[in-house]
Design an enzyme around this catalytic site. Sequence first.
Site, PDB file in Angstrom:
ATOM      1  N   ASP A  72      -6.518  -5.018  -1.156  1.00 40.77           N
ATOM      2  CA  ASP A  72      -5.700  -3.826  -1.069  1.00 40.77           C
ATOM      3  C   ASP A  72      -4.420  -4.098  -1.889  1.00 40.77           C
ATOM      4  O   ASP A  72      -4.170  -5.206  -2.343  1.00 40.77           O
ATOM      5  CB  ASP A  72      -5.404  -3.480   0.405  1.00 40.77           C
ATOM      6  CG  ASP A  72      -5.026  -2.011   0.574  1.00 40.77           C
ATOM      7  OD1 ASP A  72      -5.155  -1.498   1.686  1.00 40.77           O
ATOM      8  OD2 ASP A  72      -4.617  -1.383  -0.429  1.00 40.77           O
TER       9      ASP A  72
HETATM   10  C1  GLC Z   1      -3.166   1.748  -0.267  1.00 46.07           C
HETATM   11  C2  GLC Z   1      -4.208   1.805   0.834  1.00 46.07           C
HETATM   12  C3  GLC Z   1      -5.629   1.797   0.332  1.00 46.07           C
HETATM   13  C4  GLC Z   1      -5.706   2.478  -1.017  1.00 46.07           C
HETATM   14  C5  GLC Z   1      -4.918   1.630  -2.003  1.00 46.07           C
HETATM   15  C6  GLC Z   1      -4.892   2.254  -3.393  1.00 46.07           C
HETATM   16  O1  GLC Z   1      -2.108   0.926   0.129  1.00 46.07           O
HETATM   17  O2  GLC Z   1      -4.115   0.836   1.863  1.00 46.07           O
HETATM   18  O3  GLC Z   1      -6.423   2.462   1.310  1.00 46.07           O
HETATM   19  O4  GLC Z   1      -7.049   2.588  -1.432  1.00 46.07           O
HETATM   20  O5  GLC Z   1      -3.592   1.376  -1.572  1.00 46.07           O
HETATM   21  O6  GLC Z   1      -4.167   3.453  -3.348  1.00 46.07           O
END
Ligand code: GLC
Length: 738
Positions: A279
């Site tokens: 993430d």
């Molecule tokens: C965010 C979220 C994740 C998302 C990623 C890209 O922090 O936790 O669910 O896909 O970043 O936006």
Amino acid sequence: MNSPAKHFLIPVLLVGLHAVTTVFAQSPQIEEKIDSLLAKMTLVEKVGQLTQYSGMKYVSEEMIREGKVGSFLNVRGAEAVNRLQKIATEESRLGIPLIFGNDVIHGYRTTFPIPLGAAASWNPGLVEKAARIAAVEAAAAGTHWTFAPMVDIARDPRWGRIAEGAGEDPYLGSMMAAAQVSGFQGSDLSDPLTIAACAKHYVGYGAAEGGRDYNTVDMSERLLREVYLPPYQASVKAGVATLMSAFNDLSGVPASANRFTLTHVLRDEWDFDGFVVSDYNAIGELVNHGIAADKKEAALRAISAGVDMDMVGDTLAGGSYPAALAELVTKKLLSDSLLDVSVHRVLRIKYRLGLFKHPYVDTVFYKDYMFARAYRDSIARQLARESMVLLKNEHNLLPLGRNLKSIAVIGPLANNRHDLAGPWSAEERDEEMIPVLKGIREAVSPGTKIEFAVGCEIKGNDKGNFGEAIRLAERSDAVVLVLGESKEMSGEAASRTCLNLPGVQEDLAEEINKTGTPLVIVLMNGRPLTISRIAAQVPAILEAWFPGNQAGNAIADVLFGKYNPSGKLPVTFPRNAGQIPVYYNHLNTGRPPSDEKYTSRYIDSPVSPLYPFGYGLSYTTFNYSNLNIEPPVAKIGDTIRISVKVKNEGSISGAEVVQLYIRDRLASISRPVMALRRFEKIDLAPGEMKTVAFEITTEDLSFYGVDMKKIVEPGMFDIMTGGNTTALLTTSFKLVEK
Ligand code: GLC
């Protein structure tokens, strides 16, 4: 840094072994191409494949030419994607295509209900169709890969991200996960009408203490395996191309550095052959977790555990993998064979997507292959209809007559376009959103007068508009009061300690109710709300979640009976925040709650929830009878056949979600009082009766024993079936050794 040798000597051997076994499970042609490409790649180019940036904020075109970028997120539009792809494939040394990922969570341009709402439909087939539409719309705009489905089980509605998943149950969550993976990916990732999916956030993210986003998660391996892992395993079985590792720590070992989950479970047990992306800067955050002294150690821990790609995000720090992996390899702190395994996985998905053959978005192609607008709207409307849960309908106030002389449409979400999409919408256009007021106006007969008053805002204490709303209610035949949260009040970083309706909305409901005009409340929210106060007063409540584009039409369809509501709660609604966590598949405890003082109860609240998992009313009534089970004495390994008759006893056609629960009465490990194992949604005309048949295997009766091995034990099992978890027909059977 501790001596790294012990860190990954074993992983290298295991990973190496795993890589060998996996290779034989792949298409030989692709594997050969990857191997020959890998052999040509420099260390810089290999690290580049493991690096994803959020837009061009910290990236130059030169970095793409130098092979230092493998992927982007937050780049949308065929033109922007093709421009960057051209640099990568025509101006870099090896021409390796970029993979573009985006959050396509519940629709791209056509916005469907939030996933928690979609789960309330208990209709995986329809959810799959919606995901397919999202895939085509996103692919046409250059997205190869969606960071969806979010499959985190959530038992705590204080956590705002409960909106993005399928609720509290592992079986329903698994069915919804598999449906979305199939919808996004189809059967061939190289088909331009499909995109790669990403099951997230691996794993345990929904169990954050206090429902506070990013907070500590601590659970037993048994809870992890029986509740939080199943939707991921279902995603892997459905062929999901990628997973995303989570922010949270997991019993002291952060999910993005957790070898047990990322390699032992995901690779060695499940044989997953796609890749894992972290993430957003979750690798860099290992320093905050206190298990890495710096980003170098963070990078080593993450890649050794099994995180293949660093979602660098737009951190000024420039990410961990791009900053540290090359040095770790040259200093022999990280074996290049371990690096190659991750690069291999990323290239495998790029090959499967067909990006080497067709790196560019063919916009002309999508003109012919885009689903017709009418089809997309019809699926969005049907899923929104089926997502809605009728929570209360005293004196059958609903459905409303379409010929009423006057209907007041009141509330901060009644004529609102912005919030209908809910959190994590993508490219919706406000002008394409259909507010409740518009939907109602178009649904009623020409002679019905529709008037609007806002009443109050979603938040804040201003009651200045109460008077106008009350006077409107007083002179109307019925009131539709649309209340709830703003889209920003759920989703990421949106945890709440109080789950009442925000602001003065409950006061408004109370004042409107006092007018005596028949009142229907429509809720728009991203999580269960503690609505005990209004539930005690108002005659009718419809849970609509955030319904997406077709909100107004679908809500009007339900309010006026064009569609008989069939939704069932995928998550328990507590009476108050103090009850949390409250969920249906709980253990019995040594002192089950009762009126007796010394039992597991509260002195200031009932133990039972306001509305239970699986609950939802209809405009008709369904009667269950003749619950049969064959054989009444089953051997371990047998298939057990269960059947039940369901009759529509009313005068309106309707759909019923027939749910099947089991209970293992006596086992070596304490077992839940009930656990969902099957469901089927059936349509019944007035007076129609159908026999619903289920088959379960002894695998469905298994659990993790004291030594964490999956086992099935003989004994008595209860089988329960019905339209919610409190009104069930029950029978039992005996399971014996072979
Ligand atoms: C965010 C979220 C994740 C998302 C990623 C890209 O922090 O936790 O669910 O896909 O970043 O936006």
